[in-house]
Each structure stands twice: as C-alpha cells, then as structure tokens.
Design a protein around this motif. Sequence first.
Motif, PDB file in Angstrom:
ATOM      1  N   PRO A  76      69.152 -62.027 -29.385  1.00  0.00           N
ATOM      2  CA  PRO A  76      67.771 -62.498 -28.212  1.00  0.00           C
ATOM      3  C   PRO A  76      67.100 -63.371 -28.992  1.00  0.00           C
ATOM      4  O   PRO A  76      67.116 -63.922 -28.185  1.00  0.00           O
ATOM      5  N   ARG A  77      67.310 -64.223 -29.942  1.00  0.00           N
ATOM      6  CA  ARG A  77      66.709 -65.310 -30.352  1.00  0.00           C
ATOM      7  C   ARG A  77      67.255 -66.131 -29.402  1.00  0.00           C
ATOM      8  O   ARG A  77      66.456 -67.554 -29.028  1.00  0.00           O
ATOM      9  N   LEU A  78      68.847 -66.256 -29.684  1.00  0.00           N
ATOM     10  CA  LEU A  78      69.155 -67.611 -29.312  1.00  0.00           C
ATOM     11  C   LEU A  78      69.055 -67.734 -27.691  1.00  0.00           C
ATOM     12  O   LEU A  78      68.678 -68.495 -27.082  1.00  0.00           O
ATOM     13  N   ALA A  79      69.302 -66.176 -26.984  1.00  0.00           N
ATOM     14  CA  ALA A  79      68.911 -66.234 -25.443  1.00  0.00           C
ATOM     15  C   ALA A  79      67.585 -67.169 -25.003  1.00  0.00           C
ATOM     16  O   ALA A  79      67.068 -67.801 -24.928  1.00  0.00           O
ATOM     17  N   GLU A  80      66.689 -66.744 -26.384  1.00  0.00           N
ATOM     18  CA  GLU A  80      64.877 -66.898 -25.743  1.00  0.00           C
ATOM     19  C   GLU A  80      65.165 -68.502 -26.470  1.00  0.00           C
ATOM     20  O   GLU A  80      64.348 -69.594 -25.434  1.00  0.00           O
ATOM     21  N   ASP A  81      65.924 -69.695 -27.194  1.00  0.00           N
ATOM     22  CA  ASP A  81      65.296 -70.229 -27.815  1.00  0.00           C
ATOM     23  C   ASP A  81      66.143 -71.935 -26.364  1.00  0.00           C
ATOM     24  O   ASP A  81      65.897 -72.509 -26.306  1.00  0.00           O
ATOM     25  N   ALA A  82      67.156 -70.894 -25.527  1.00  0.00           N
ATOM     26  CA  ALA A  82      68.016 -72.090 -25.057  1.00  0.00           C
ATOM     27  C   ALA A  82      67.117 -71.770 -23.756  1.00  0.00           C
ATOM     28  O   ALA A  82      67.115 -73.030 -23.163  1.00  0.00           O
ATOM     29  N   MET A  83      66.172 -70.805 -23.588  1.00  0.00           N
ATOM     30  CA  MET A  83      65.138 -71.088 -22.222  1.00  0.00           C
ATOM     31  C   MET A  83      63.804 -72.002 -22.520  1.00  0.00           C
ATOM     32  O   MET A  83      64.018 -72.992 -21.719  1.00  0.00           O
ATOM     33  N   LEU A  84      64.024 -72.627 -23.675  1.00  0.00           N
ATOM     34  CA  LEU A  84      63.448 -73.936 -23.981  1.00  0.00           C
ATOM     35  C   LEU A  84      63.800 -75.495 -23.534  1.00  0.00           C
ATOM     36  O   LEU A  84      63.219 -76.406 -23.733  1.00  0.00           O
ATOM     37  N   GLN A  85      65.247 -75.551 -23.127  1.00  0.00           N
ATOM     38  CA  GLN A  85      65.709 -76.603 -22.735  1.00  0.00           C
ATOM     39  C   GLN A  85      65.583 -76.454 -21.298  1.00  0.00           C
ATOM     40  O   GLN A  85      66.815 -76.828 -20.870  1.00  0.00           O
ATOM     41  N   THR A  86      64.711 -77.061 -20.961  1.00  0.00           N
ATOM     42  CA  THR A  86      64.492 -77.308 -19.484  1.00  0.00           C
ATOM     43  C   THR A  86      64.359 -78.212 -18.964  1.00  0.00           C
ATOM     44  O   THR A  86      65.738 -78.540 -18.000  1.00  0.00           O
ATOM     45  N   ARG A  87      65.048 -79.300 -19.545  1.00  0.00           N
ATOM     46  CA  ARG A  87      65.850 -80.746 -19.072  1.00  0.00           C
ATOM     47  C   ARG A  87      66.832 -80.361 -18.916  1.00  0.00           C
ATOM     48  O   ARG A  87      67.261 -80.885 -18.091  1.00  0.00           O
ATOM     49  N   LEU A  88      67.747 -79.386 -19.790  1.00  0.00           N
ATOM     50  CA  LEU A  88      69.603 -79.696 -19.491  1.00  0.00           C
ATOM     51  C   LEU A  88      69.228 -78.121 -17.959  1.00  0.00           C
ATOM     52  O   LEU A  88      70.222 -78.541 -16.862  1.00  0.00           O
ATOM     53  N   LEU A  89      68.665 -77.534 -18.477  1.00  0.00           N
ATOM     54  CA  LEU A  89      68.276 -75.736 -17.208  1.00  0.00           C
ATOM     55  C   LEU A  89      68.070 -76.242 -16.267  1.00  0.00           C
ATOM     56  O   LEU A  89      68.940 -75.725 -14.879  1.00  0.00           O
ATOM     57  N   MET A  90      67.437 -77.258 -15.630  1.00  0.00           N
ATOM     58  CA  MET A  90      67.529 -77.552 -14.355  1.00  0.00           C
ATOM     59  C   MET A  90      68.263 -78.379 -13.530  1.00  0.00           C
ATOM     60  O   MET A  90      68.416 -78.762 -13.048  1.00  0.00           O
ATOM     61  N   ASN A  91      68.986 -79.197 -14.485  1.00  0.00           N
ATOM     62  CA  ASN A  91      70.436 -79.994 -13.932  1.00  0.00           C
ATOM     63  C   ASN A  91      71.601 -79.022 -13.393  1.00  0.00           C
ATOM     64  O   ASN A  91      72.665 -79.324 -12.469  1.00  0.00           O
ATOM     65  N   ASN A  92      71.705 -77.550 -13.966  1.00  0.00           N
ATOM     66  CA  ASN A  92      72.409 -76.817 -14.366  1.00  0.00           C
ATOM     67  C   ASN A  92      72.459 -76.011 -12.467  1.00  0.00           C
ATOM     68  O   ASN A  92      71.975 -76.204 -11.512  1.00  0.00           O
ATOM     69  N   PRO A  93      74.025 -75.977 -11.723  1.00  0.00           N
ATOM     70  CA  PRO A  93      73.598 -75.575 -10.344  1.00  0.00           C
ATOM     71  C   PRO A  93      73.445 -74.237 -10.185  1.00  0.00           C
ATOM     72  O   PRO A  93      72.686 -73.666  -8.556  1.00  0.00           O
ATOM     73  N   VAL A  94      73.574 -73.105 -11.125  1.00  0.00           N
ATOM     74  CA  VAL A  94      73.031 -72.234 -10.665  1.00  0.00           C
ATOM     75  C   VAL A  94      71.594 -71.735 -11.424  1.00  0.00           C
ATOM     76  O   VAL A  94      71.162 -72.120 -13.171  1.00  0.00           O
ATOM     77  N   GLU A  95      70.657 -71.068 -11.421  1.00  0.00           N
ATOM     78  CA  GLU A  95      69.734 -70.321 -11.880  1.00  0.00           C
ATOM     79  C   GLU A  95      70.251 -69.916 -13.596  1.00  0.00           C
ATOM     80  O   GLU A  95      70.258 -69.071 -12.875  1.00  0.00           O
TER      81      GLU A  95
END
Length: 388
Positions: free
Chosen positions: A355-374
């Motif tokens: 759960p903590r890893l998933a929470e921290d992954a959400m901080l990577q907005t620069r990368l997540l915004m480029n993913n083809p799927v939310e």
Amino acid sequence: MNSKLGPFNFDTAAGILVEWGGAQRLGTSLSEWFVQRKLLIVTDRFLHQSGLLDPAKASLQSAGFEITVFDDVVADPPEDVMTACTTMAKDAGSDIVMGFGGGSSMDVAKLAAVMISSDQALADMYGIGKVTGARVPLVQVPTTAGTGSEVTNITILTTGATTKMGIVARQLYADRVLLDAQLTIGLPPLQTAATGIDAMVHAIEAFTGRLRKNPLSDLLAKEALRLMAANLITACDDGQNRQAREAMLLGATLAGQAFSNSPVGAVHALAYPLGGHFHLPHGLTNALMLGPVLRHNMGVAGPLYAELTDVVLRASSASVEARATAFVEFMEDLMNCSGAPRRLRDCNVPEDSLPRLAEDAMLQTRLLMNNPVEVTQADALAMYRQEF
C-alpha cells in the motif's frame, strides 16, 4: 498512428562515436573535439579500482589532459554526492567533464558540467526546463547497456530517505558520446539482464507514450527493441560475445534517444518506489513491473504492442489482439529466461509495504501523465499485488 503529421520536437546528443576499443583512444578523440584540458572524470569507486578506467586515463594523459577523478558516485546518488563532485571540480579548475560508468555516474556528470560554471542553487533546478545558463563541455562513456543516460537530458537524484527528484533540461545533453562495447564485456549476467531489460522498457514506453510520441522516437524505439530482443539472452549467457554486446549497447542508446523525446510512463512510476524503499537496481524494478503495466495498458496500447510484435516475432499475419497478447507473453518469457528475479517477494519486499508503494507511485505525476491509460492508486496496488 494518425496519418496527419503534427508538430513535434526531437533533441539528442550532439555527436556519437561507436568504436570497439575506443576508450583506449579517448585522448586522441577528445583532443580533436575540444580545446579544454582540465578534465573531471565522474565514476564510481568499484569501476575506478577495477582498472577499467586505466586505459582511458593513460590515453588522455598522453594527450595532455590534466585529470581529476571523482569516484564517490553511488547508485541512486544523493544530493550530497552531487555537491561533493561539484566542489572537487571547482577546486581543480575543471573545464570539461566526462561521465564514465553507469547511469548514476553519467547523471552526476551532466549536472556537474552545469554546476561548475553556474551559481544556481541545486534546489532551483528540479523540474522541467528550470536550469539556467550554460555548462562546460560534456562527454559520456557508458559501461553498461541499459540506462541510455548518455543521450538523455535527465538527471535523477535521491532527495530524501526514499524519494527521488528529476532535473530535465536541454543543457544536460552531452556534446559527445563514446559507445565502446568492449567496456561492457565484464558485466555479470544478472547486471546484463537488469540493464538490458531497463533499456527495453525505455523503448516500449517511448513507443506507447501518450504525450510526445513522434515518428523519430518510434523508429528509434523499434530498432532498439529489435536489437535487444535478439541479443539479450546471448549477452547474458555468453558475456564475451562481441556482436551481442555491441547490439545491446547500441540498442540501449537508441532507446535512450527515444525516451528522452517520448518520455516513459507507468512502469517507471511503479519502479521508482521499489528502488527508493528497498534499494533494488533500477533495471530489476522495471523488469518486475513491466508485465502488470503492459496488461493494464492493453485496452488502449494493444495496437501498438501488435506493431512491436512484428518487430520481435515477425507475426504480422495474426489479429491485432493476438499479436498484442503475443508481445506481452514474449516480454515475460524473455525476462524469465534472463535469470532476473521475477517476484517482489523474491527481492525481500514485504507484502505489508505494497500500500505504501502504491501511494508513493502516485507522486510520479511526470511519468503517469504520459502513460496511455490512467493509473489510480488502486490500480497501482493491484499491479504490485500481481507481482508479489
């Protein structure tokens, strides 16, 4: 891809020399390229003490270069390493910088070349396009085939106990890059696998990126994937194989050029927390999270995966869905054959940390915004659980 060609931008290193044994002639090469002679070499302690740097140093000294070696680079370099490197360079009067090693050494070299001639505070550089002013000349010599850092304009530093931040700026592109695959001969199989998979992830994510995918990055990503898919296992099994080593190093650089212009996405976003919390090698964390992210993206990126299947499997007669599925299976089979660990639990990642890893992954907005799927936090947690 849309048939209408829209505007796009493509940047890369100014010059690339591909030469087997080229490190032994670096003095001649750098003398032809630059007039500066006070050279800072940025590397790590193990590589320096191994003797791998010695032929390059001898060549440079024979050509009249005054050398200062900073060898305190560590994996996931923290800010104090960056500061120490800059201080050493300024004290020595260095007017040219060379990164020699893996991605961490080359990342530190990039920023050192800026900070030598700049009074800008490091804290003010984080983000995209925040670096001001020029830099001294910069040369990059990779000794692993994976990060692509030699041709990217990104430096990643560790800023806290488990956090990393990136600096993205045009000034971080190198003036010259030497690709000498002979330097990669000593890489052990597991490191060869991890760095090679890292580079393949760069190619895949560049090809499927949502925001800046373009025809040039597509061509580079496809060729990178073709080279590495055909040579990864050979390079792992027979580390002395020159053809495989050359193909892997060139492929990693092409992938670096691709993702520097069409950035990576959710695989890296989920990989970074694993590295931050558990200090796992970056290539390994990418390998662990690639399968779940590929499956998560399938609904949108499936046609693009099908195109990549045609590159690695020559299966163009099957349906788009079948080819896309075949690509995911091919990548997972390749990683299984590479010998890299395949489960988070095999890397001593405890289940209660997910759960903590998933929470921290959400901080990577620069990368997540480029993913083809939310990717939501619930999605990230589900993908970590898949790999546990």
